[in-house]
Design a protein around this motif. Structure first.
Motif, PDB file in Angstrom:
ATOM      1  N   MET A 168      61.486  29.887  31.938  1.00  0.00           N
ATOM      2  CA  MET A 168      62.525  31.128  31.970  1.00  0.00           C
ATOM      3  C   MET A 168      62.144  31.879  33.170  1.00  0.00           C
ATOM      4  O   MET A 168      61.977  33.042  32.899  1.00  0.00           O
ATOM      5  CB  MET A 168      62.689  31.647  30.705  1.00  0.00           C
ATOM      6  CG  MET A 168      63.198  30.808  29.543  1.00  0.00           C
ATOM      7  SD  MET A 168      63.742  32.105  28.094  1.00  0.00           S
ATOM      8  CE  MET A 168      64.997  32.746  28.637  1.00  0.00           C
ATOM      9  N   TRP A 169      62.067  31.310  34.217  1.00  0.00           N
ATOM     10  CA  TRP A 169      61.943  32.152  35.590  1.00  0.00           C
ATOM     11  C   TRP A 169      63.199  32.766  35.923  1.00  0.00           C
ATOM     12  O   TRP A 169      63.280  33.857  36.419  1.00  0.00           O
ATOM     13  CB  TRP A 169      61.369  31.130  36.592  1.00  0.00           C
ATOM     14  CG  TRP A 169      59.963  30.903  36.697  1.00  0.00           C
ATOM     15  CD1 TRP A 169      59.283  30.260  35.582  1.00  0.00           C
ATOM     16  CD2 TRP A 169      58.936  31.586  37.494  1.00  0.00           C
ATOM     17  NE1 TRP A 169      57.927  30.362  35.907  1.00  0.00           N
ATOM     18  CE2 TRP A 169      57.639  31.076  36.896  1.00  0.00           C
ATOM     19  CE3 TRP A 169      58.815  32.404  38.574  1.00  0.00           C
ATOM     20  CZ2 TRP A 169      56.436  31.521  37.555  1.00  0.00           C
ATOM     21  CZ3 TRP A 169      57.763  32.706  39.156  1.00  0.00           C
ATOM     22  CH2 TRP A 169      56.489  32.303  38.635  1.00  0.00           C
ATOM     23  N   PHE A 201      74.146  27.762  27.741  1.00  0.00           N
ATOM     24  CA  PHE A 201      73.462  28.755  28.473  1.00  0.00           C
ATOM     25  C   PHE A 201      72.294  27.955  29.242  1.00  0.00           C
ATOM     26  O   PHE A 201      71.507  27.228  28.923  1.00  0.00           O
ATOM     27  CB  PHE A 201      72.544  29.732  27.244  1.00  0.00           C
ATOM     28  CG  PHE A 201      71.532  30.852  27.866  1.00  0.00           C
ATOM     29  CD1 PHE A 201      72.152  31.868  28.553  1.00  0.00           C
ATOM     30  CD2 PHE A 201      70.088  30.591  27.874  1.00  0.00           C
ATOM     31  CE1 PHE A 201      71.271  32.863  29.045  1.00  0.00           C
ATOM     32  CE2 PHE A 201      69.433  31.455  28.204  1.00  0.00           C
ATOM     33  CZ  PHE A 201      70.013  32.649  29.015  1.00  0.00           C
ATOM     34  N   GLN A 202      71.925  28.507  30.312  1.00  0.00           N
ATOM     35  CA  GLN A 202      71.172  27.701  31.437  1.00  0.00           C
ATOM     36  C   GLN A 202      70.233  28.592  31.865  1.00  0.00           C
ATOM     37  O   GLN A 202      70.287  29.914  32.120  1.00  0.00           O
ATOM     38  CB  GLN A 202      72.178  27.196  32.576  1.00  0.00           C
ATOM     39  CG  GLN A 202      73.350  26.478  32.401  1.00  0.00           C
ATOM     40  CD  GLN A 202      73.952  25.863  33.616  1.00  0.00           C
ATOM     41  OE1 GLN A 202      73.532  26.364  34.819  1.00  0.00           O
ATOM     42  NE2 GLN A 202      75.031  25.312  33.428  1.00  0.00           N
ATOM     43  N   TYR A 203      68.993  27.955  32.029  1.00  0.00           N
ATOM     44  CA  TYR A 203      67.945  28.754  32.633  1.00  0.00           C
ATOM     45  C   TYR A 203      67.062  27.874  33.351  1.00  0.00           C
ATOM     46  O   TYR A 203      67.034  26.674  33.067  1.00  0.00           O
ATOM     47  CB  TYR A 203      66.802  29.462  31.496  1.00  0.00           C
ATOM     48  CG  TYR A 203      66.537  28.611  30.287  1.00  0.00           C
ATOM     49  CD1 TYR A 203      65.405  27.940  30.201  1.00  0.00           C
ATOM     50  CD2 TYR A 203      67.354  28.404  29.428  1.00  0.00           C
ATOM     51  CE1 TYR A 203      64.956  27.302  29.280  1.00  0.00           C
ATOM     52  CE2 TYR A 203      67.089  27.610  28.250  1.00  0.00           C
ATOM     53  CZ  TYR A 203      65.845  26.979  28.135  1.00  0.00           C
ATOM     54  OH  TYR A 203      65.658  26.163  27.101  1.00  0.00           O
ATOM     55  N   PHE A 240      59.811  35.021  44.385  1.00  0.00           N
ATOM     56  CA  PHE A 240      60.879  34.424  43.561  1.00  0.00           C
ATOM     57  C   PHE A 240      61.781  35.439  43.123  1.00  0.00           C
ATOM     58  O   PHE A 240      63.226  35.179  43.036  1.00  0.00           O
ATOM     59  CB  PHE A 240      60.371  33.730  42.101  1.00  0.00           C
ATOM     60  CG  PHE A 240      61.247  32.783  41.500  1.00  0.00           C
ATOM     61  CD1 PHE A 240      61.329  31.681  41.769  1.00  0.00           C
ATOM     62  CD2 PHE A 240      62.196  33.160  40.453  1.00  0.00           C
ATOM     63  CE1 PHE A 240      62.174  30.799  41.289  1.00  0.00           C
ATOM     64  CE2 PHE A 240      62.822  32.364  39.778  1.00  0.00           C
ATOM     65  CZ  PHE A 240      63.027  31.074  40.144  1.00  0.00           C
ATOM     66  N   ALA A 241      61.541  36.614  42.727  1.00  0.00           N
ATOM     67  CA  ALA A 241      62.240  37.653  42.210  1.00  0.00           C
ATOM     68  C   ALA A 241      63.291  38.138  43.475  1.00  0.00           C
ATOM     69  O   ALA A 241      64.578  38.198  43.253  1.00  0.00           O
ATOM     70  CB  ALA A 241      61.742  38.964  41.884  1.00  0.00           C
ATOM     71  N   SER A 252      61.886  36.082  31.670  1.00  0.00           N
ATOM     72  CA  SER A 252      60.832  36.548  31.096  1.00  0.00           C
ATOM     73  C   SER A 252      59.636  36.207  31.577  1.00  0.00           C
ATOM     74  O   SER A 252      58.498  36.869  31.585  1.00  0.00           O
ATOM     75  CB  SER A 252      60.875  36.224  29.609  1.00  0.00           C
ATOM     76  OG  SER A 252      60.550  34.731  29.436  1.00  0.00           O
ATOM     77  N   ALA A 253      59.697  35.215  32.219  1.00  0.00           N
ATOM     78  CA  ALA A 253      58.319  34.399  33.173  1.00  0.00           C
ATOM     79  C   ALA A 253      57.902  35.508  34.133  1.00  0.00           C
ATOM     80  O   ALA A 253      56.832  35.625  34.461  1.00  0.00           O
ATOM     81  CB  ALA A 253      58.587  33.206  33.534  1.00  0.00           C
ATOM     82  N   LEU A 254      58.933  36.239  34.629  1.00  0.00           N
ATOM     83  CA  LEU A 254      58.540  36.920  36.034  1.00  0.00           C
ATOM     84  C   LEU A 254      57.711  38.209  35.499  1.00  0.00           C
ATOM     85  O   LEU A 254      56.787  38.590  36.074  1.00  0.00           O
ATOM     86  CB  LEU A 254      59.752  37.604  36.648  1.00  0.00           C
ATOM     87  CG  LEU A 254      60.695  36.444  37.353  1.00  0.00           C
ATOM     88  CD1 LEU A 254      62.005  36.973  38.003  1.00  0.00           C
ATOM     89  CD2 LEU A 254      59.990  35.573  38.463  1.00  0.00           C
TER      90      LEU A 254
END
Length: 260
Positions: free
Chosen positions: A29-30, A44-46, A139-140, A170-172
């Protein structure tokens, strides 16, 4: 704060940071699908660094790994590389730090060697934390750029184009926290290195410089006595010493009547 406590706390905090970097890299979940305009959806895609997933409303989740490397964006591959480098440096730093702990004695290892190992592990933790923070931030930035580009494309013209927008996962946040912990732990290890360096003892030579005005030279027929000379030669009359310690500080010589 003592050196041992600072070193142990740095080791624990750095361990948590390295573990967090590993967890963040492995998470899927990046980036998550933005549900602001469509809160009710059947799909729902992640996405993560290694695969993209789709979760249906029935609870079924399907993940598909990225089967290509060259087909991915260059910034995406750079994020992968930064996270991997951070994890490798963090693991090496943990191995070095275990042997550098002051509470662990291995053979006849000196404190200077432990100090060098502590400084090396601290630098590794700092670089690992910077790599993790940089990778997550890059990445953000990609997500923010794509989000506003997708928003601008959605509302162009007289109709809305249906496009999926992605926001922070949430990984960020796990990566940011883990990188910060590794950075703080590395700084604490570098601070603990100063307490492990043995203090060098400096012997200062003291020179006694005699001033001419404070010394009264005595002249007489007496030589420096050695250990082999008789004690009779070293004995002097009381009158001689009294004459030498006169108040006016001038040179005074004993008379022949002082020896009687």
């Amino acid at each position: 704060m003592s050196t041992t406590v600072c070193q142990v706390m740095g080791f624990i905090i750095s361990s948590l940071g390295v573990a967090g970097c590993m967890v963040a890299t492995a998470m899927d979940m990046w980036s998550t699908q933005d549900l602001y305009d469509n809160p009710v959806t059947a799909v729902f895609q992640y996405q993560g660094l290694w695969r993209s997933c789709v979760r249906q409303s029935s609870g079924f989740t399907e993940c598909r790994p990225y089967f290509t490397i060259l087909g991915l964006p260059a910034m995406f591959q750079a994020v992968r590389a930064l996270m991997i480098v951070g994890i490798v440096l963090g693991i090496l730093g943990l191995l070095v730090c275990i042997f550098a702990l002051k509470c662990i004695r291995i053979g006849n290892m000196e404190d200077s060697a432990k100090a060098n190992m502590t400084l090396t592990s601290g630098i590794m933790f700092i670089v690992a934390g910077l790599c993790a923070i940089t990778g997550v931030s890059v990445f953000a930035n990609m997500l923010v750029t794509n989000f506003w580009m997708s928003t601008a494309n959605m509302y162009q013209g007289m109709y809305q184009n249906v496009q999926n927008r992605y926001t922070f996962g949430s990984a960020l946040f796990v990566g940011w926290v883990a990188g910060g912990l590794a950075l703080v732990g590395g700084i604490m290890m570098c601070l603990a290195c100063r307490g492990l360096i043995p203090e060098e003892s400096h012997y200062k030579a003291v020179s006694y410089n005699a001033s001419g005005r404070n010394i009264s030279y005595r002249t007489g027929p007496y030589k420096v006595a050695s250990g082999y000379e008789s004690e009779t030669k070293t004995k002097k009359g009381a009158g001689y010493e009294e004459a030498a310690r006169s108040e006016d500080g001038r040179r005074s010589y004993p008379s022949k009547y002082d020896y009687v």
